[in-house]
Each structure stands twice: as structure tokens, then as C-alpha cells.
Design a protein around this motif. Structure first.
Motif, PDB file in Angstrom:
ATOM      1  N   TYR A  12      -8.343  10.884   2.713  1.00  0.00           N
ATOM      2  CA  TYR A  12      -7.363  10.120   1.954  1.00  0.00           C
ATOM      3  C   TYR A  12      -6.461  10.974   1.054  1.00  0.00           C
ATOM      4  O   TYR A  12      -5.247  10.698   0.979  1.00  0.00           O
ATOM      5  N   PRO A  13      -6.955  11.980   0.325  1.00  0.00           N
ATOM      6  CA  PRO A  13      -6.021  12.774  -0.493  1.00  0.00           C
ATOM      7  C   PRO A  13      -4.876  13.373   0.312  1.00  0.00           C
ATOM      8  O   PRO A  13      -3.748  13.486  -0.197  1.00  0.00           O
ATOM      9  N   LEU A  14      -5.117  13.748   1.556  1.00  0.00           N
ATOM     10  CA  LEU A  14      -4.038  14.265   2.394  1.00  0.00           C
ATOM     11  C   LEU A  14      -3.038  13.164   2.728  1.00  0.00           C
ATOM     12  O   LEU A  14      -1.823  13.413   2.788  1.00  0.00           O
ATOM     13  N   VAL A  15      -3.522  11.950   2.958  1.00  0.00           N
ATOM     14  CA  VAL A  15      -2.630  10.817   3.211  1.00  0.00           C
ATOM     15  C   VAL A  15      -1.735  10.564   2.007  1.00  0.00           C
ATOM     16  O   VAL A  15      -0.525  10.369   2.129  1.00  0.00           O
ATOM     17  N   ARG A  16      -2.330  10.593   0.821  1.00  0.00           N
ATOM     18  CA  ARG A  16      -1.572  10.379  -0.419  1.00  0.00           C
ATOM     19  C   ARG A  16      -0.504  11.457  -0.597  1.00  0.00           C
ATOM     20  O   ARG A  16       0.658  11.170  -0.909  1.00  0.00           O
ATOM     21  N   GLY A  17      -0.857  12.717  -0.356  1.00  0.00           N
ATOM     22  CA  GLY A  17       0.115  13.794  -0.481  1.00  0.00           C
ATOM     23  C   GLY A  17       1.245  13.679   0.519  1.00  0.00           C
ATOM     24  O   GLY A  17       2.412  13.954   0.197  1.00  0.00           O
ATOM     25  N   LYS A  18       0.934  13.260   1.742  1.00  0.00           N
ATOM     26  CA  LYS A  18       1.973  13.106   2.758  1.00  0.00           C
ATOM     27  C   LYS A  18       2.972  12.030   2.368  1.00  0.00           C
ATOM     28  O   LYS A  18       4.191  12.199   2.538  1.00  0.00           O
ATOM     29  N   VAL A  19       2.491  10.899   1.836  1.00  0.00           N
ATOM     30  CA  VAL A  19       3.392   9.831   1.412  1.00  0.00           C
ATOM     31  C   VAL A  19       4.278  10.302   0.266  1.00  0.00           C
ATOM     32  O   VAL A  19       5.486   9.994   0.224  1.00  0.00           O
ATOM     33  N   LEU A  20       3.723  11.059  -0.675  1.00  0.00           N
ATOM     34  CA  LEU A  20       4.532  11.593  -1.780  1.00  0.00           C
ATOM     35  C   LEU A  20       5.633  12.513  -1.265  1.00  0.00           C
ATOM     36  O   LEU A  20       6.746  12.533  -1.799  1.00  0.00           O
TER      37      LEU A  20
ATOM     38  N   THR B  34       9.649   2.251   0.760  1.00  0.00           N
ATOM     39  CA  THR B  34       9.418   2.645  -0.634  1.00  0.00           C
ATOM     40  C   THR B  34      10.694   2.661  -1.467  1.00  0.00           C
ATOM     41  O   THR B  34      10.657   3.019  -2.641  1.00  0.00           O
ATOM     42  N   SER B  35      11.809   2.263  -0.878  1.00  0.00           N
ATOM     43  CA  SER B  35      13.066   2.257  -1.614  1.00  0.00           C
ATOM     44  C   SER B  35      13.151   1.023  -2.507  1.00  0.00           C
ATOM     45  O   SER B  35      12.840  -0.100  -2.078  1.00  0.00           O
TER      46      SER B  35
ATOM     47  N   LYS C 255       0.830  -1.213   0.000  1.00  0.00           N
ATOM     48  CA  LYS C 255       0.000   0.000   0.000  1.00  0.00           C
ATOM     49  C   LYS C 255       0.858   1.255   0.000  1.00  0.00           C
ATOM     50  O   LYS C 255       0.612   2.204  -0.756  1.00  0.00           O
ATOM     51  N   CYS C 256       1.899   1.256   0.823  1.00  0.00           N
ATOM     52  CA  CYS C 256       2.776   2.430   0.900  1.00  0.00           C
ATOM     53  C   CYS C 256       3.524   2.646  -0.410  1.00  0.00           C
ATOM     54  O   CYS C 256       3.691   3.783  -0.860  1.00  0.00           O
ATOM     55  N   ARG C 257       3.949   1.563  -1.065  1.00  0.00           N
ATOM     56  CA  ARG C 257       4.655   1.699  -2.337  1.00  0.00           C
ATOM     57  C   ARG C 257       3.722   2.190  -3.441  1.00  0.00           C
ATOM     58  O   ARG C 257       4.135   2.976  -4.304  1.00  0.00           O
ATOM     59  N   ILE C 258       2.472   1.747  -3.431  1.00  0.00           N
ATOM     60  CA  ILE C 258       1.513   2.220  -4.432  1.00  0.00           C
ATOM     61  C   ILE C 258       1.234   3.704  -4.237  1.00  0.00           C
ATOM     62  O   ILE C 258       1.159   4.476  -5.198  1.00  0.00           O
TER      63      ILE C 258
ATOM     64  N   GLY D 190       6.822  17.101   5.901  1.00  0.00           N
ATOM     65  CA  GLY D 190       5.387  16.873   5.958  1.00  0.00           C
ATOM     66  C   GLY D 190       4.774  17.150   7.322  1.00  0.00           C
ATOM     67  O   GLY D 190       3.694  16.635   7.633  1.00  0.00           O
ATOM     68  N   LEU D 191       5.440  17.967   8.148  1.00  0.00           N
ATOM     69  CA  LEU D 191       4.938  18.215   9.495  1.00  0.00           C
ATOM     70  C   LEU D 191       3.589  18.917   9.488  1.00  0.00           C
ATOM     71  O   LEU D 191       2.678  18.546  10.245  1.00  0.00           O
ATOM     72  N   LEU D 192       3.439  19.929   8.626  1.00  0.00           N
ATOM     73  CA  LEU D 192       2.180  20.680   8.614  1.00  0.00           C
ATOM     74  C   LEU D 192       1.006  19.805   8.192  1.00  0.00           C
ATOM     75  O   LEU D 192      -0.068  19.832   8.810  1.00  0.00           O
ATOM     76  N   VAL D 193       1.204  19.022   7.151  1.00  0.00           N
ATOM     77  CA  VAL D 193       0.122  18.131   6.724  1.00  0.00           C
ATOM     78  C   VAL D 193      -0.119  17.046   7.765  1.00  0.00           C
ATOM     79  O   VAL D 193      -1.253  16.573   7.942  1.00  0.00           O
ATOM     80  N   SER D 194       0.929  16.674   8.502  1.00  0.00           N
ATOM     81  CA  SER D 194       0.741  15.695   9.578  1.00  0.00           C
ATOM     82  C   SER D 194      -0.125  16.270  10.687  1.00  0.00           C
ATOM     83  O   SER D 194      -0.926  15.553  11.298  1.00  0.00           O
TER      84      SER D 194
END
Length: 384
Positions: A292-300, A194-195, A88-91, A220-224
Motif C-alpha cells: 500500500y505505501p507504494l500505491v499511495r506514493g504513485k497516486v501522489l 482528483t481535480s 478513495k483516489c481523492r483521499i 510514475g513508470l518505475l514505481v508502476s
């Protein structure tokens, strides 16, 4: 007048008293009533302080028990569903063009099969220690701080119920305090999982340091901070749903008494083995659909070097390249993992939180007998 034996002249009584030694001074004992009143006031003050201390201690124990129970469920689900978390994290970190050597799985099943072909079964658990450490630290701090703030607020100001906007705000503040301390662990875990090449914790630390020094670990502190709404909303939703289920069971089925899952008026009720996972699944569906969009942005942000770009810039770039649906890439894998995890996690928490709280209470009472004997001795002395 009194006659002297040697002389016949009279001697006055006042003169006789003047020649006699002065009488001994006798201390004046204060009134018994005044002494007892003062000591009773001190005893009442000590009693009030003792009662307030017990209330504060109970609030602290409740927060500790909630955090410990959440950690038990979190550790269990992290180990059981780590392969799903890995894929999930890699996707979530991948893009359509698969730049920077990122993984580009077609879906959850494709990702699991790809990892098995490339690295075997051990590859499904690559990065487990760092993810488990991050999960435990984050869960304990988030739940512990949130419940502690909520308990102290209720003790100070009172509350008709902990569910609602007040509980959401206080738990979000607790989550912000937690993420301020645990975000470096999350950033390291994301970079390792993700490496494309195997990456150790030391290697991930060196890589992040070369990208931006100490600040890179808090990427990503602010989005966290915004995403702290996720666990707070989850806990508050679970609490509200739990109260609704128990109220429905009590009112419709009349199951307040001895039903095997419920309790009595003196003992709080408990969700059944079927109700607890259903409550967790519904709450997770509701909260994940919102954020969820915020989660996706944080992972990116955490998965690669973004050269100082923020959340909006990363999401905007993703939308221009892959369209708006890129914001929801990995949602299916996230839901699969999150729903299974929530099912077990909140069932375990529901079952172990009360025993943990009773265990902590028992250990605290074993350490407190001396204080109780001193307190009783003071009361007995006042009575005497």
C-alpha cells in the motif's frame, strides 16, 4: 543359324538383333516399401507439427479466456464501486494541508456525502469513462500477457504446477509489459478524478503536456513496474488458495464427484459461490497490506505536478509534513473498495472463464474443418 528366304547364306541371330529397332525403355518403379516409408515419415512430422500447433493454440486460448473473464469482472466492479474508487483516489491524493486545492475528506463516508452535497449523484460518477477504459485495458493486458508467458513457459520447459515463484515472476513481467502501454490512461484517469474543477480528457491531456511533455504521461513508470508485483501476487495467491480449497474439499469432504460445484476427474473443479469470494478477499488483504505505501506514493506522483520529484522524495516529503501515518492515508477506503471489488471480481472470473474458453474453442474448431480435411486427405493418400 537362320536361313534367309531369298538367299541361302545363313544370318546370325546377333545380326538380326542389330537390324531390329531398339526396345522401348520401361521406367523402373521404386519399391513400394521405400515410398511408403518416406511418406510415413513426412506424415509423422506433419502430425507432430499439428499436435504442437494445437498445444500452442490451447495455451493462447487459455490466456485469452483468462483475460476476457478478468475484464468481465473488472468492468462490473468498476461501474458498481466507482463512487468508492473516486473518493478513495481523492483521499490518497490529498495531504494534511490540502494544498493545491485538493480534496481533504475525513474518511470514505465523509467523502461520499461531500460529493453528493456538492455535485449530486452525477458527481459520484465523474470520470467514469476514463477510469473504465483504463481498467479494462490494464486488466486485459496484465492478465493476458502474464498467462500467455506462463503458458508458453510450461509448454517449452514443463512444470509440475504454475503456482510458485516462477508464476509470480512471469506474471510480473506480463504486468510490466502491460503498464508500459496503459500507464498514460491511468495517469489521465487519476488527474481527472482528483481535480477540484471538472476536467475533461482533452483538458487533462493539455495539462499534463504543459507540465512535462510526453514524459508526463508516463509519470510514475518505475514505481508502476514495482507495483506490477501487486496483480501478479494477487493472481498467484488466488491460484494457490484455490488449489488448497479444492484439495481440502476433495480430501476432507470427498466432493470430487457430482456435488453441484465440483467436477469429475475429466473435468476441472470449480469453487462454490461462497468459496470464490472468500479466496478473493483473503488474497486481496494479503497483497494490499504489503504494497500500500507504494500505491499511495504513485497516486501522489500522478495527482499533481511534483517538479520532477521521484517516489522516495514524494514519500519523504509526506512523512516530514504529516508523519509516517501519511503513507497509509486512504488505506481504509482502499480496503473497503478492494475487498468488495475482489469479492465480486474473482467470483465472476471463476464462473465465466470456463464458458468463455469453451466458446473460443468452439469458434476455433469451426474455422479449422478445412485444415482437418486436408490433413486427413494427406494421410489417406499416403495410405493408398
Amino acid at each position: 543359324l537362320k536361313c534367309d528366304a531369298d538367299q541361302t547364306r545363313p544370318v546370325s541371330t546377333s545380326a538380326t538383333l542389330a537390324m531390329s529397332p531398339p526396345p522401348m525403355s520401361v521406367p523402373v518403379r521404386p519399391p513400394v516399401e521405400h515410398l511408403c516409408d518416406g511418406d510415413d515419415g513426412q506424415a509423422d512430422a506433419r502430425e507432430r507439427e499439428h499436435k504442437e500447433s494445437r498445444l500452442v493454440s490451447s495455451a493462447n486460448i487459455a490466456a485469452l479466456a483468462a483475460a476476457s473473464a478478468a475484464c468481465v469482472g473488472e468492468l462490473l466492479t468498476t461501474v458498481l464501486f466507482f463512487p468508492l474508487e473516486l473518493v478513495k483516489c481523492r483521499i490518497q491524493a490529498a495531504t494534511e494541508c490540502a494544498e493545491d486545492g485538493n480534496f481533504a475528506y475525513a474518511g470514505l463516508g465523509d467523502g461520499l456525502l461531500s460529493v453528493l452535497r456538492e455535485a449530486g449523484v452525477s458527481g459520484l460518477f465523474a470520470g467514469l469513462p476514463s477510469v473504465a477504459l483504463r481498467s479494462l485495458a490494464s486488466e486485459f493486458a496484465t492478465v493476458g500477457f502474464g498467462e500467455l508467458l506462463l503458458g508458453r513457459y510450461v509448454l517449452r520447459f514443463g512444470s509440475s504446477g504454475s503456482a510458485g515463484a516462477r508464476a509470480l515472476v512471469l506474471r510480473t513481467l506480463g504486468g510490466c509489459a502491460s503498464i508500459s502501454m496503459t500507464l498514460p490512461l491511468e495517469t489521465l484517469a487519476t488527474r481527472i478524478t482528483t481535480s477540484r474543477r471538472p476536467l475533461s480528457i482533452a483538458g487533462a491531456v493539455r495539462q499534463l503536456w504543459s507540465e512535462g511533455g510526453l514524459a508526463a504521461f508516463w509519470k510514475g513508470l518505475l514505481v508502476s513496474f514495482v507495483l506490477c508485483l501487486n496483480p501478479a501476487l494477487m493472481l498467484t495467491t488466488v491460484e494457490n488458495l484455490r488449489a488448497l480449497v479444492l484439495r481440502w474439499r476433495t480430501g476432507v469432504l470427498g466432493a470430487v464427484g457430482d456435488d453441484g460445484n465440483g467436477g469429475t476427474d475429466a473435468e476441472p473443479q470449480q469453487l462454490s459461490w461462497l468459496e470464490a469470494p472468500l479466496v478473493g478477499v483473503v488474497a486481496k488483504l494479503f497483497t494490499m497490506s504489503l504494497i500500500y505505501p507504494l500505491v499511495r506514493g504513485k497516486v501522489l506522483l500522478q495527482a499533481r505536478n511534483t517538479n520532477g520529484a521521484g517516489l522516495l522524495q514524494v514519500l519523504g516529503k509526506s512523512r516530514r509534513k504529516d508523519g509516517i501515518r501519511s503513507w497509509y492515508r486512504g488505506l481504509g477506503a482502499q480496503m473497503s473498495k478492494s475487498l468488495l471489488s475482489a469479492t465480486i471480481k474473482y467470483t465472476v472470473k471463476e464462473r465465466v472463464e470456463r464458458p468463455i474458453q469453451q466458446l473460443i474453442h468452439t469458434r476455433a474448431q469451426r474455422r479449422a474443418p478445412q485444415d482437418g480435411r486436408d490433413h486427413d486427405g494427406n494421410k489417406a493418400a499416403v495410405a493408398r
